[in-house]
Design an enzyme around this catalytic site. Sequence first.
Site, PDB file in Angstrom:
ATOM      1  CD  GLU A  44       8.745  -1.089  -3.374  1.00  0.00           C
ATOM      2  OE1 GLU A  44       8.149  -0.730  -4.412  1.00  0.00           O
ATOM      3  OE2 GLU A  44       8.182  -1.759  -2.480  1.00  0.00           O
ATOM      4  CB  CYS A  71      -0.975  -0.011   1.167  1.00  0.00           C
ATOM      5  SG  CYS A  71      -0.216  -0.215   2.777  1.00  0.00           S
TER       6      CYS A  71
END
Length: 195
Positions: free
Chosen positions: A186, A149
């Site tokens: 990321e 999320c």
Amino acid sequence: MSSSKVLHSNSVSYRSPIGVISLCFSHRGFLREVTLMNQTISTGFQENQISSGPFEIHGHEDAQCKCLEWLDEYFEGKIIDHNRLIDFIDMGDLSEFSKTVLKTLLKKVSYGQVISYAMLSELSTGSTSSARAVGNALRHNPFPIFVPCHRVVKSSYFTRSNSIKGVGGYCGQKSSFVKEWLIMHESSNAADKKP
């Protein structure tokens, strides 16, 4: 990367760069809940946060070990498939809407990618009008990091030249520093791995 794990019958504590992550498993071995215990960003681990091995594994070793291996790989910066653990995640108690949103997120939003709540709403329901409901489903996501999320941000993120500030809350918290860290983690690893 060094990590410490403590395994108990239905729970696992994992020390990570964002703090201790608690994983709770059902009696059948499914991941039921992930809790970020003390959301702090660190470059190293405090040795006294979690006692170190030997590790006692009782019950559902396969699911616990797979989840721990997945976390090791994730925090080591390996680009990994979040769908890899879908068979170990128990979404049974979630509403059909929440299941749809979380499964869409897993299938459609790749490692290092970010989208807005409105974009995820359109992918999940075919309309952007459910963006607030999508945000609420993500706010109550019982599997943060595993169901990513953190990759869903406020629309203003895209109008600010992808400024990390203004990404929105994370796990029901107004503070977004963990979400910001995960996005940067990321994106930097995805950029490093491009040909």
